[in-house]
Design an enzyme around this catalytic site. Structure first.
Site, PDB file in Angstrom:
ATOM      1  N   LYS A 116       0.835  -1.216   0.000  1.00 57.73           N
ATOM      2  CA  LYS A 116       0.000   0.000   0.000  1.00 57.73           C
ATOM      3  C   LYS A 116       0.863   1.256   0.000  1.00 57.73           C
ATOM      4  CE  LYS A 116      -4.497  -1.586   1.418  1.00 57.73           C
ATOM      5  NZ  LYS A 116      -5.659  -1.444   2.278  1.00 57.73           N
ATOM      6  N   LYS A 198      -3.709 -10.918  -6.703  1.00 60.72           N
ATOM      7  CA  LYS A 198      -5.015 -11.246  -6.109  1.00 60.72           C
ATOM      8  C   LYS A 198      -6.121 -10.361  -6.700  1.00 60.72           C
ATOM      9  CE  LYS A 198      -5.424  -8.313  -2.064  1.00 60.72           C
ATOM     10  NZ  LYS A 198      -5.722  -8.087  -0.691  1.00 60.72           N
ATOM     11  N   LYS A 201     -10.509  -4.818  -5.630  1.00 62.08           N
ATOM     12  CA  LYS A 201     -11.341  -3.745  -6.203  1.00 62.08           C
ATOM     13  C   LYS A 201     -10.484  -2.663  -6.842  1.00 62.08           C
ATOM     14  CE  LYS A 201     -12.428  -3.543  -1.428  1.00 62.08           C
ATOM     15  NZ  LYS A 201     -13.460  -4.112  -0.604  1.00 62.08           N
TER      16      LYS A 201
END
Ligand code: TYM
Length: 332
Positions: A116, A198, A201
């Site tokens: 992130k 993976k 969204k």
């Protein structure tokens, strides 16, 4: 079995946009099954969501949408406590305490933080770094035995176990040390377009991610476009990431084993297989979408439900928080 003798289950999901097929197969499907047997507490982890900048009106909408979607997945407020994390202040309180029992080095090793930080390089805030302490607080507040999650949360769960064990070692038994609970198929649903990543969204390719509320047509289209390989034989093997992923998904929605899937598609091409997976997923998600559409219109019911759940969750976690504060040395 009496409520108090049942194992306690805790899990949560971030309301950061639409819910994906990965979220559903990796976690929420198990939430629904487990509520029949265990004492289940589930949350919308909205405090976690602000580790990435949110637009306030959109965030409010996402929270309500996610709440209705999860009820639509079969989480029954009569059987489980399903609340919104920010409504129960004990989470933030315990998170602060636990952050003082979590090492900088441990948090630095979290792969999700590293990922992130790259994705949101303009906003690497302290909350993004200490997020696993908040997740530990979520779980430990309810003395959870089992935590149904997808594989991407395994590292955070290991850290939760370490924090609990460390705290228990310092102050005598305080927390139950929880176990992760992963589905056989579906623990790691990959992107349909980049099957080495993976399903998420935030996938830049809209065809990579299937959303819980996608229409039947859209779901089937996305599966028809799924990336595969040139072998054209439906079988699980190394290097066949696309097919392996489709087999996992098919297995998760139909309950079939690899062998049964390979037999079903022996002599058939990938086109037939992709269509069958798309149709099976669409059929699985259709009743959820229909239920969601009814629930989202009933704002009064949703509000009544999450308000009652916040009271129930607050009551359940009060004792643990008090015990922790006393043991650490705060004055009462
Ligand atoms: P979140 O919101 O990213 O994801 C919610 C759940 O969905 C699972 N999941 C997947 N499973 C399989 N394949 C995928 N592609 C996939 N993508 C997501 C996740 O593993 C998760 O179970 N930090 C957590 C939320 C959280 C939490 C908690 C979870 C907060 N406190 C306490 C358990 C216990 C998160 O961001 O999940």
């Amino acid at each position: 079995m009496e409520q108090s003798q049942k194992k306690v289950v805790f899990s949560a999901i971030q309301p950061s946009g639409t819910i994906t097929l990965g979220n559903y197969l990796g976690a929420i499907k198990n939430w629904q099954v487990m509520q029949e047997e265990f004492d289940c507490v589930y949350a919308l982890a909205d405090l976690h969501t602000i580790t990435v900048r949110q637009e306030p009106a959109q965030m409010r909408k996402n929270i309500i949408d996610a709440y209705a979607s999860i009820l639509a997945c079969g989480i029954d407020p009569e059987k489980s406590v399903f609340f919104i994390q920010s409504h129960v202040p004990a989470h933030a309180q315990l998170a602060w305490v636990l952050s003082c029992y979590t090492q900088f080095g441990e948090l630095s090793r979290m792969t999700q933080f590293k990922d992130k930080s790259v994705k949101h390089a303009e906003n690497i805030n302290a909350g993004l770094f200490t997020y696993p302490s908040l997740m530990a607080a979520d779980i430990l507040l309810y003395q959870a035995d089992l935590v149904p999650v997808g594989q991407d949360q395994q590292q955070h769960l290991e850290l939760t176990r370490n924090i609990a064990t460390r705290f228990n070692g310092l102050y005598s038994d305080t927390f139950t040390v929880p176990e992760g609970y992963y589905p056989k198929a579906g623990a790691r649903v990959m992107s349909l377009q980049n099957p080495e990543n993976k399903m998420s969204k935030s996938d830049t390719n809209i065809n990579g991610c299937v959303h819980l509320l996608d229409s039947t047509d859209v779901i089937i289209k996305k599966f028809k476009r799924a990336v595969t390989d040139s072998e054209a034989i439906v079988r699980r093997a190394e290097g066949k990431d696309g097919i392996n992923n489709l087999m996992n998904i098919y297995s998760a929605v139909t309950g079939l084993s690899d062998e049964q899937i390979e037999n079903e598609f022996a002599g058939k091409g990938y086109g037939d297989f992709k269509l069958a997976v798309g149709e099976a997923v669409a059929e699985n998600l259709r009743p959820i979408r229909e239920k969601y559409e009814a629930l989202i219109k009933d704002k009064a019911y949703l509000e009544e439900s999450y308000k009652a759940a916040a009271v129930a969750a607050s009551l359940r976690c009060r004792k643990t928080l008090q015990k922790v504060m006393k043991k650490v040395g705060f004055v009462f």
